[in-house]
Design an enzyme around this catalytic site. Structure first.
Site, PDB file in Angstrom:
ATOM      1  N   GLY A   1      28.702  21.301  35.080  1.00 13.79           N
ATOM      2  CA  GLY A   1      28.474  22.199  33.949  1.00 13.79           C
ATOM      3  C   GLY A   1      27.081  21.989  33.390  1.00 13.79           C
TER       4      GLY A   1
ATOM      5  N   LYS B   1      25.382  39.775  52.173  1.00 16.99           N
ATOM      6  CA  LYS B   1      25.905  38.810  53.154  1.00 16.99           C
ATOM      7  C   LYS B   1      24.781  38.343  54.062  1.00 16.99           C
ATOM      8  CE  LYS B   1      28.757  38.177  51.949  1.00 16.99           C
ATOM      9  NZ  LYS B   1      29.597  37.758  50.943  1.00 16.99           N
TER      10      LYS B   1
HETATM   11  C1  F6R Z   1      28.610  35.863  47.869  1.00 20.38           C
HETATM   12  C2  F6R Z   1      29.477  35.226  46.901  1.00 20.38           C
HETATM   13  C3  F6R Z   1      29.135  35.350  45.469  1.00 20.38           C
HETATM   14  C4  F6R Z   1      30.429  35.459  44.632  1.00 20.38           C
HETATM   15  C5  F6R Z   1      30.086  35.430  43.139  1.00 20.38           C
HETATM   16  C6  F6R Z   1      31.317  35.607  42.290  1.00 20.38           C
HETATM   17  O1  F6R Z   1      29.075  35.692  49.161  1.00 20.38           O
HETATM   18  O2  F6R Z   1      30.434  34.581  47.255  1.00 20.38           O
HETATM   19  O3  F6R Z   1      28.291  36.426  45.234  1.00 20.38           O
HETATM   20  O4  F6R Z   1      31.073  36.639  44.970  1.00 20.38           O
HETATM   21  O5  F6R Z   1      29.474  34.211  42.827  1.00 20.38           O
HETATM   22  O6  F6R Z   1      32.261  34.614  42.544  1.00 20.38           O
HETATM   23  P1  F6R Z   1      33.761  34.763  42.118  1.00 20.38           P
HETATM   24  O7  F6R Z   1      34.350  35.868  42.912  1.00 20.38           O
HETATM   25  O8  F6R Z   1      34.377  33.440  42.435  1.00 20.38           O
HETATM   26  O9  F6R Z   1      33.775  35.064  40.649  1.00 20.38           O
END
Ligand code: F6R
Length: 608
Positions: A101, A484
């Protein structure tokens, strides 16, 4: 971002900590370290680099005590270096701390501690925590950690051990995830479930500002006033193999291969007698009359799923949808009210920007529906309604299978809203439901044809810049294809709406520039063919991705065509994204990149 673990019990502590950290390395890999209480001493070993460097450094050194904490870092304050690695020690060396954090008021606290003679050796915000715990320590570690967290601003998951407390260590959290694993004669803390699943399936999920005191045969949890809290045990039902590579070269490849299965898991239980039933989400026809706008808020890949969601919800349910990047949404004083539905999308359920966007929405009176993958995560716990994506643990930093399931979830939400609102004709409804159910089969085919994508990637992995263009849903998809590629292969890439390129960016197209075009929208086919001609006229090499039925037509314009099965245009994004994920993967492999742990990135972004 950053993984922390802690252990108290009889097992060989350093080996166990390393084993747990290995499962958390996706959360950061700038440095790693452990602190173990052994032979009456607190021993710390830490270094810059990946866990393998720490293992090398530990070689021969026995750190087998009765309790310990460990950390794998994604650097925020202070460059990746040995000295900035966690654990951090207090002035006397009696207290060691690991932290995930950001302590926002660390400068003020540092000033306070400097005035009292404390010296700092690192550039981190975490070091203030170690000194502050020592400052408050009067023989009771729980009391010292509680007093400390009451002075901290920002986000933290903390593990704290003290040489003078050999029977107990302490953990606390706020806005960064932390679980307590309950074993027999041993107990654990970890940032995430996979780290400790090998040892226990029973966990406590700590809430904000809770403090846990762990002994080998007892765990007590207190609130920030020191009052004991009764916790419910959460039993993890999924298997440890779900978080292992199972013979695949990379987690990313394994996770793409899981897409057909996880789509079935996400879709099939929610289709009953041909109708979508969204678990316990009760947005009634009456409620819908009061919803005049939907916001979709998320980050990165999840946000790209939201862009597809905008097209689908607006088209089927005829409700205006605004898509927002969570980090922007929160700070722009968004115009939301109790007539809005906010859809939050997150794989981890812990992304701090997204979590804060959720809180902002609730504060302003909106109803919040979360599409989340991790059961019991902060976003899942705080949302009014939750629709889980059953993608299973996603370990590769680059998200793949979670995206496909996020799309499936959004389609089901759109269908449900449209049906209740009466904005969809029964034929389109049925066709879309059937299309959704058919996506696993279509994806099996895409994956079995992956060699063609690999071959194409092998020819283009040296590209300096790659463009993705598409129209409508294919534009939304292009954004994800481009992200990606750049995140794992480090090739510059941009996504553009097919019709927008000529308003500036087409200046960058030159002889040999690779342009990738998803072309799954029948009604936009002619327009996209024109856009292909425009870039080809400037020397571009074009790869198109389209349904089998269009191959002949598209082949006349594009250099190479990757076919996907004949899925309906509306459903196509769920299937057409996978060739782009595969392309990014094979380009990165060909370039020798570390696919599962791309540079500068980490999963579960728990800092702003
Ligand atoms: C790209 C990727 C990130 C997540 C983003 C949100 O491959 O994984 O862009 O999509 O950090 O993460 P979540 O879905 O865990 O909130």
């Amino acid at each position: 971002m950053c993984g922390i673990v802690g252990y108290i019990g009889k097992k060989r502590t350093s080996k166990l900590l390393l084993n747990c950290l290995r499962k958390l390395e996706y959360r950061g890999y700038d440095s790693a370290g452990i602190a173990v209480f052994a032979g009456g001493e607190l021993k710390v070993v830490k270094c810059k680099g990946r866990l393998a460097s720490l293992e090398e450094k530990l070689c021969g050194e026995s750190l087998d005590g009765t309790m310990g904490i460990g950390h794998t870092r994604w650097a925020t304050h202070g460059e990746p270096s040995d000295v900035n690695s966690h654990p951090h020690l207090s002035r006397s060396g009696n207290i060691a701390v690991v932290h995930n954090g950001i302590i926002e008021n660390y400068m003020k606290l540092k000033e306070f501690l400097l005035q009292r003679g404390y010296e700092f050796v690192s550039d981190t915000d975490t070091e203030v925590v170690a000194h502050l715990v020592e400052y408050h320590y009067k023989g009771d570690l729980v009391q010292a950690v509680t007093a400390t967290i009451n002075e901290l601003e920002g986000s933290y998951a903390l593990g704290v051990i003290c040489k003078n407390n050999p029977e107990e260590f302490v953990a606390a959290r706020k806005d960064s995830p932390l679980i307590v694993g309950l074993g027999e004669g041993e107990n654990f803390i970890a940032s995430d479930i996979p780290a400790i699943l090998e040892y226990t399936r029973d966990i406590y999920i700590l809430e904000d500002k809770e403090v846990a005191a762990l002994r080998k045969d007892q765990v007590k949890v207190f609130d920030s006033h020191g009052i004991e809290v009764k916790k419910n045990i959460f039993h993890v039902s999924w298997d440890v193999t779900a978080a292992e590579k199972s013979g695949y070269e990379h987690f990313m490849l394994k996770e793409m291969h899981e897409e057909p299965k996880v789509l079935k898991d996400t879709i099939n239980p929610r289709i009953k007698d041909g109708l979508v039933e969204l678990d316990n989400i009760k947005i009634s026809t009456e409620d819908l009359k009061n919803i005049d706008k939907i916001f979709i808020v998320a980050c990165g890949t999840a946000c790209h799923a939201g862009v597809v969601g905008k097209y689908i919800i607006e088209r089927l349910a005829r409700i205006p949808v605004e898509v927002d990047v969570a980090s922007e949404f929160r700070y722009r004083d968004p115009l939301i009210n109790d007539r809005n539905l906010v859809i939050i999308i997150s794989q981890s359920g812990e992304t701090i920007d997204t979590l804060f966007a959720l809180r902002e929405s609730k504060k302003k009176g909106a109803r919040v529906l979360a599409v989340v993958n991790v059961v019991g995560s902060s976003i899942a716990r705080e949302a009014d309604d939750v629709l889980y994506t059953w993608a299973g643990p996603e370990i590769a930093v680059a998200s793949t299978k979670a995206y496909n399931t996020q799309l499936a979830a959004i389609y089901m939400i759109a269908l449900d809203l449209a049906y209740k609102k009466g904005s969809i004709d029964i034929e389109t409804y049925k066709k879309t439901v059937e299309g959704l159910k058919d996506t696993p089969r279509a994806l099996e085919k895409v994956l079995s044809d992956k060699d063609a994508v690999q071959k194409f990637a092998a020819q283009h992995y040296n590209a300096k810049s790659i463009f993705f263009i598409g129209r409508g849903l294919d534009y939304a998809l292009s954004m994800e294809g481009s992200l990606k590629l750049k995140e794992i292969s480090y090739i510059h890439s941009e996504a553009y709406a097919g019709g927008e390129l000529k308003h500036g960016t087409i200046a960058l197209i030159e002889k040999g520039t690779l342009v990738i075009c998803p072309m799954t929208q029948d009604y936009l086919m002619e327009k996209m063919l024109s856009n292909i001609k425009e870039v080809k006229a400037r020397g571009a090499v074009v790869l198109a991705i389209t349904q089998q039925k269009n191959i002949e037509e598209v082949e006349k314009a594009a250099d190479v065509v990757i076919p996907i099965p004949d899925v309906d245009s509306l459903i196509a994004p769920i299937v057409a994204v996978t060739p782009m994920q595969l392309f990014a993967y094979y380009v990165a492999v060909q370039k020798g990149c570390d696919v599962d742990k791309p540079r500068n990135l980490a999963k579960s972004v728990t800092v702003e």
